[in-house]
Write a protein that holds these residues in place. Structure first.
Motif, PDB file in Angstrom:
ATOM      1  N   HIS A  40       0.829  -1.204   0.000  1.00  0.00           N
ATOM      2  CA  HIS A  40       0.000   0.000   0.000  1.00  0.00           C
ATOM      3  C   HIS A  40       0.866   1.257   0.000  1.00  0.00           C
ATOM      4  O   HIS A  40       1.944   1.292   0.612  1.00  0.00           O
ATOM      5  N   ASP A  41       0.351   2.280  -0.674  1.00  0.00           N
ATOM      6  CA  ASP A  41       0.955   3.600  -0.714  1.00  0.00           C
ATOM      7  C   ASP A  41       0.244   4.492   0.304  1.00  0.00           C
ATOM      8  O   ASP A  41      -0.944   4.290   0.588  1.00  0.00           O
ATOM      9  N   PRO A  42       0.914   5.485   0.885  1.00  0.00           N
ATOM     10  CA  PRO A  42       0.235   6.378   1.836  1.00  0.00           C
ATOM     11  C   PRO A  42      -0.990   7.075   1.258  1.00  0.00           C
ATOM     12  O   PRO A  42      -1.885   7.484   2.004  1.00  0.00           O
ATOM     13  N   SER A  43      -1.055   7.216  -0.066  1.00  0.00           N
ATOM     14  CA  SER A  43      -2.192   7.886  -0.699  1.00  0.00           C
ATOM     15  C   SER A  43      -3.467   7.056  -0.638  1.00  0.00           C
ATOM     16  O   SER A  43      -4.557   7.566  -0.908  1.00  0.00           O
ATOM     17  N   GLY A  44      -3.332   5.754  -0.314  1.00  0.00           N
ATOM     18  CA  GLY A  44      -4.492   4.877  -0.254  1.00  0.00           C
ATOM     19  C   GLY A  44      -4.577   3.877  -1.379  1.00  0.00           C
ATOM     20  O   GLY A  44      -5.396   2.949  -1.323  1.00  0.00           O
ATOM     21  N   THR A  45      -3.748   4.031  -2.404  1.00  0.00           N
ATOM     22  CA  THR A  45      -3.709   3.047  -3.476  1.00  0.00           C
ATOM     23  C   THR A  45      -2.830   1.865  -3.066  1.00  0.00           C
ATOM     24  O   THR A  45      -2.095   1.929  -2.078  1.00  0.00           O
ATOM     25  N   GLY A  46      -2.904   0.790  -3.845  1.00  0.00           N
ATOM     26  CA  GLY A  46      -2.090  -0.375  -3.549  1.00  0.00           C
ATOM     27  C   GLY A  46      -2.200  -1.404  -4.645  1.00  0.00           C
ATOM     28  O   GLY A  46      -2.882  -1.211  -5.652  1.00  0.00           O
ATOM     29  N   VAL A  47      -1.522  -2.516  -4.433  1.00  0.00           N
ATOM     30  CA  VAL A  47      -1.520  -3.608  -5.397  1.00  0.00           C
ATOM     31  C   VAL A  47      -1.341  -4.909  -4.630  1.00  0.00           C
ATOM     32  O   VAL A  47      -0.690  -4.944  -3.579  1.00  0.00           O
ATOM     33  N   GLU A  48      -1.946  -5.965  -5.164  1.00  0.00           N
ATOM     34  CA  GLU A  48      -1.913  -7.280  -4.530  1.00  0.00           C
ATOM     35  C   GLU A  48      -1.493  -8.319  -5.550  1.00  0.00           C
ATOM     36  O   GLU A  48      -1.921  -8.277  -6.706  1.00  0.00           O
ATOM     37  N   LEU A  49      -0.634  -9.244  -5.111  1.00  0.00           N
ATOM     38  CA  LEU A  49      -0.288 -10.410  -5.930  1.00  0.00           C
ATOM     39  C   LEU A  49      -0.668 -11.651  -5.140  1.00  0.00           C
ATOM     40  O   LEU A  49      -0.282 -11.780  -3.974  1.00  0.00           O
ATOM     41  N   GLU A  50      -1.437 -12.530  -5.763  1.00  0.00           N
ATOM     42  CA  GLU A  50      -1.852 -13.763  -5.097  1.00  0.00           C
ATOM     43  C   GLU A  50      -1.361 -14.969  -5.879  1.00  0.00           C
ATOM     44  O   GLU A  50      -1.160 -14.907  -7.088  1.00  0.00           O
ATOM     45  N   TRP A  51      -1.172 -16.087  -5.164  1.00  0.00           N
ATOM     46  CA  TRP A  51      -0.696 -17.306  -5.799  1.00  0.00           C
ATOM     47  C   TRP A  51      -1.237 -18.507  -5.042  1.00  0.00           C
ATOM     48  O   TRP A  51      -1.675 -18.407  -3.901  1.00  0.00           O
ATOM     49  N   GLY A  52      -1.187 -19.663  -5.687  1.00  0.00           N
ATOM     50  CA  GLY A  52      -1.737 -20.875  -5.121  1.00  0.00           C
ATOM     51  C   GLY A  52      -0.687 -21.763  -4.493  1.00  0.00           C
ATOM     52  O   GLY A  52       0.508 -21.433  -4.419  1.00  0.00           O
ATOM     53  N   ALA A  53      -1.127 -22.952  -4.066  1.00  0.00           N
ATOM     54  CA  ALA A  53      -0.265 -23.861  -3.312  1.00  0.00           C
ATOM     55  C   ALA A  53       0.874 -24.429  -4.148  1.00  0.00           C
ATOM     56  O   ALA A  53       1.833 -24.987  -3.589  1.00  0.00           O
TER      57      ALA A  53
ATOM     58  N   LEU B  50      10.271 -33.397 -14.087  1.00  0.00           N
ATOM     59  CA  LEU B  50       9.362 -33.582 -15.211  1.00  0.00           C
ATOM     60  C   LEU B  50       9.793 -34.801 -16.022  1.00  0.00           C
ATOM     61  O   LEU B  50      10.834 -34.790 -16.692  1.00  0.00           O
ATOM     62  N   GLN B  51       8.991 -35.832 -15.937  1.00  0.00           N
ATOM     63  CA  GLN B  51       9.252 -37.025 -16.745  1.00  0.00           C
ATOM     64  C   GLN B  51       8.733 -36.802 -18.170  1.00  0.00           C
ATOM     65  O   GLN B  51       7.909 -35.913 -18.408  1.00  0.00           O
ATOM     66  N   PRO B  52       9.210 -37.577 -19.147  1.00  0.00           N
ATOM     67  CA  PRO B  52       8.684 -37.433 -20.503  1.00  0.00           C
ATOM     68  C   PRO B  52       7.157 -37.510 -20.512  1.00  0.00           C
ATOM     69  O   PRO B  52       6.555 -38.407 -19.913  1.00  0.00           O
ATOM     70  N   GLY B  53       6.532 -36.521 -21.144  1.00  0.00           N
ATOM     71  CA  GLY B  53       5.082 -36.450 -21.209  1.00  0.00           C
ATOM     72  C   GLY B  53       4.435 -35.705 -20.061  1.00  0.00           C
ATOM     73  O   GLY B  53       3.244 -35.389 -20.120  1.00  0.00           O
ATOM     74  N   ASP B  54       5.185 -35.401 -18.998  1.00  0.00           N
ATOM     75  CA  ASP B  54       4.635 -34.681 -17.851  1.00  0.00           C
ATOM     76  C   ASP B  54       4.400 -33.210 -18.187  1.00  0.00           C
ATOM     77  O   ASP B  54       5.121 -32.612 -19.002  1.00  0.00           O
ATOM     78  N   THR B  55       3.419 -32.621 -17.509  1.00  0.00           N
ATOM     79  CA  THR B  55       3.209 -31.182 -17.560  1.00  0.00           C
ATOM     80  C   THR B  55       3.106 -30.642 -16.142  1.00  0.00           C
ATOM     81  O   THR B  55       2.745 -31.369 -15.204  1.00  0.00           O
ATOM     82  N   HIS B  56       3.425 -29.366 -15.994  1.00  0.00           N
ATOM     83  CA  HIS B  56       3.277 -28.676 -14.699  1.00  0.00           C
ATOM     84  C   HIS B  56       2.721 -27.288 -14.986  1.00  0.00           C
ATOM     85  O   HIS B  56       3.197 -26.580 -15.877  1.00  0.00           O
ATOM     86  N   THR B  57       1.690 -26.902 -14.218  1.00  0.00           N
ATOM     87  CA  THR B  57       1.049 -25.599 -14.393  1.00  0.00           C
ATOM     88  C   THR B  57       0.967 -24.884 -13.056  1.00  0.00           C
ATOM     89  O   THR B  57       0.678 -25.502 -12.029  1.00  0.00           O
ATOM     90  N   ALA B  58       1.229 -23.591 -13.066  1.00  0.00           N
ATOM     91  CA  ALA B  58       1.136 -22.774 -11.858  1.00  0.00           C
ATOM     92  C   ALA B  58       0.536 -21.426 -12.236  1.00  0.00           C
ATOM     93  O   ALA B  58       0.799 -20.893 -13.318  1.00  0.00           O
ATOM     94  N   ALA B  59      -0.269 -20.865 -11.325  1.00  0.00           N
ATOM     95  CA  ALA B  59      -1.014 -19.645 -11.633  1.00  0.00           C
ATOM     96  C   ALA B  59      -0.805 -18.583 -10.563  1.00  0.00           C
ATOM     97  O   ALA B  59      -0.502 -18.881  -9.413  1.00  0.00           O
ATOM     98  N   TRP B  60      -1.000 -17.323 -10.968  1.00  0.00           N
ATOM     99  CA  TRP B  60      -0.933 -16.185 -10.057  1.00  0.00           C
ATOM    100  C   TRP B  60      -1.813 -15.072 -10.621  1.00  0.00           C
ATOM    101  O   TRP B  60      -2.299 -15.153 -11.750  1.00  0.00           O
ATOM    102  N   ALA B  61      -2.039 -14.036  -9.827  1.00  0.00           N
ATOM    103  CA  ALA B  61      -2.884 -12.930 -10.250  1.00  0.00           C
ATOM    104  C   ALA B  61      -2.365 -11.639  -9.619  1.00  0.00           C
ATOM    105  O   ALA B  61      -1.770 -11.648  -8.534  1.00  0.00           O
ATOM    106  N   ILE B  62      -2.589 -10.520 -10.310  1.00  0.00           N
ATOM    107  CA  ILE B  62      -2.229  -9.191  -9.823  1.00  0.00           C
ATOM    108  C   ILE B  62      -3.452  -8.301  -9.941  1.00  0.00           C
ATOM    109  O   ILE B  62      -4.116  -8.282 -10.984  1.00  0.00           O
ATOM    110  N   ARG B  63      -3.749  -7.531  -8.892  1.00  0.00           N
ATOM    111  CA  ARG B  63      -4.908  -6.635  -8.957  1.00  0.00           C
ATOM    112  C   ARG B  63      -4.641  -5.361  -8.175  1.00  0.00           C
ATOM    113  O   ARG B  63      -3.796  -5.321  -7.267  1.00  0.00           O
TER     114      ARG B  63
END
Length: 298
Positions: free
Chosen positions: A227-240, A282-295
Motif C-alpha cells: 500500500h501507498d500512503p495515498s491509499g492506493t495499492g496492489v496485490e499479488l496472489e498465488w496458489g499452493a 518432469l518425466q517425458p510427457g509430464d506437464t506442470h502448471t502454476a497460476a498467479w494474479a495481480i490486482r
C-alpha cells in the motif's frame, strides 16, 4: 519483436514476446508494475518468466541423473546462471483475444539442460485483475529438473518505496551469502527486520531473499499486499503450487533505485538444481502448471 495489448474494464496490459514478459499493467491509467520500453533489453528482468529454474544457479553447474550440466553464466559478478533459459528468448504468440494473450517458447536439451520443454504463459484480464498461468511440458524422451517464477515489480503508488507498507504472510526466509546471494540456511522472520506478517512500513530495509512458511486461506491462496500512503495499492496472489516467494526491494548501486517491489512466487528456492529442495522432476510427457494474479487495491 511482437507486442500485444489487452484490456478489460479499468485494466489494460501490454505483453511482449521478449522473455514472454508483462511489459505494462495499469488500472484506470495507474501503473501496477514497473514497466520498460518497447525496444532493447529488458532491465532487471522486469516481468519475465524465469524457467526452467528461478533465481540463481551457483556457478551454472549441476548434476542430474548422473550427468553433469553447465549453464552459461549471465551474472558474472556473482558467478551465477540467473533465471533460467527462457528470459532471453523471443516467445511466439499462440493465441489472442481482446482481453487475453498466450505465448510460448521451447527449451532444447543440451549441455546446459537435460530435457526438451515446451513453455507456455497466458495472461488474461478480468474485472478483478490480471490472471496468469505458466505451463511446462516435457516433450522429449529424458526427464528434467524444473522450477519457475514470474518476475514482476509491483508499484503501490506515487510515494517512494520506503513509505509503502508491506503485508507478507511468510514465517521463514532463506539466508544468503552477502557477496553471491547463495543459500546458507533457513531463518525465522519473527522479531527481525523481515517480519511483515502484520502489515507495516517498509522503511529503509533491503530485501533480496526467498521466503517460505507461507500462510494461505481456505482455498490455499496466499497474497502479498503493498500500500501507498495515498491509499492506493496492489496485490499479488498465488496458489499452493508455489511454496516460495522472492521479495526484492530493487536496490541498485546508483540512482534510480527502489523503483518497485519484486514479488516472485517460486516453485523452488535459489540453487534448487543443486540442493534438490522442492525441485520438480518432469518425466517425458509430464506437464506442470502454476497460476498467479495481480490486482489493484484502493
Amino acid at each position: 519483436m511482437t507486442e500485444t495489448s489487452i484490456a478489460m474494464g479499468p485494466y489494460s496490459a501490454v505483453v511482449t514476446s521478449r522473455g514472454g514478459a508483462l511489459r505494462e499493467l495499469q488500472h484506470n491509467g495507474r501503473d501496477l508494475v514497473v514497466g520498460f520500453g518497447a525496444g532493447g533489453r529488458i532491465p532487471d528482468y522486469r516481468g519475465v518468466i524465469c524457467a526452467p529454474w528461478p533465481n540463481r544457479l551457483a556457478d551454472g553447474a549441476y548434476e542430474y541423473a548422473g550427468t553433469a550440466f553447465q549453464a552459461g553464466i549471465n551474472e558474472p559478478e556473482r558467478g551465477a546462471a540467473l533465471h533460467g533459459l527462457a528470459t532471453d528468448q523471443v516467445w511466439d504468440v499462440r493465441e489472442t483475444t481482446n482481453s487475453s494473450v498466450t505465448l510460448g517458447c521451447t527449451v532444447e536439451a543440451g549441455p546446459d539442460y537435460p530435457a526438451d520443454l515446451d513453455l507456455e504463459v497466458s495472461y488474461t484480464l478480468a474485472a478483478d485483475g490480471l490472471h496468469c498461468s505458466v505451463r511446462a511440458a516435457n516433450t522429449g524422451g529424458t526427464a528434467g529438473p524444473y522450477g519457475v517464477c514470474p518476475h514482476p515489480y509491483l508499484v503501490a503508488g506515487p510515494a517512494p518505496l520506503d513509505e509503502w507498507t508491506l503485508e507478507l504472510p511468510a514465517s521463514e526466509y532463506l539466508a544468503v551469502t552477502p557477496d553471491r546471494l547463495l543459500p546458507v540456511g533457513m531463518k525465522q522472520v519473527a522479531g527481525g527486520s523481515f517480519d511483515f506478517r502484520a502489515e507495516r512500513r517498509l522503511g529503509p530495509v533491503k530485501i533480496d531473499h526467498a521466503f517460505t512458511g507461507i500462510t494461505s486461506d481456505d482455498s490455499k491462496t496466499a497474497r502479498v499486499r503493498v500500500h501507498d500512503p495515498s491509499g492506493t495499492g496492489v496485490e499479488l496472489e498465488w496458489g499452493a503450487e508455489w511454496a516460495w516467494v522472492q521479495i526484492h526491494t530493487a536496490d541498485k548501486p546508483t540512482k534510480p533505485d527502489r523503483l518497485g517491489l519484486a514479488v516472485e512466487p517460486m516453485t523452488c528456492p535459489p540453487d534448487a538444481f543443486n540442493s534438490g529442495t522442492d525441485l520438480i522432476h518432469l518425466q517425458p510427457g509430464d506437464t506442470h502448471t502454476a497460476a498467479w494474479a495481480i490486482r489493484a487495491l484502493g
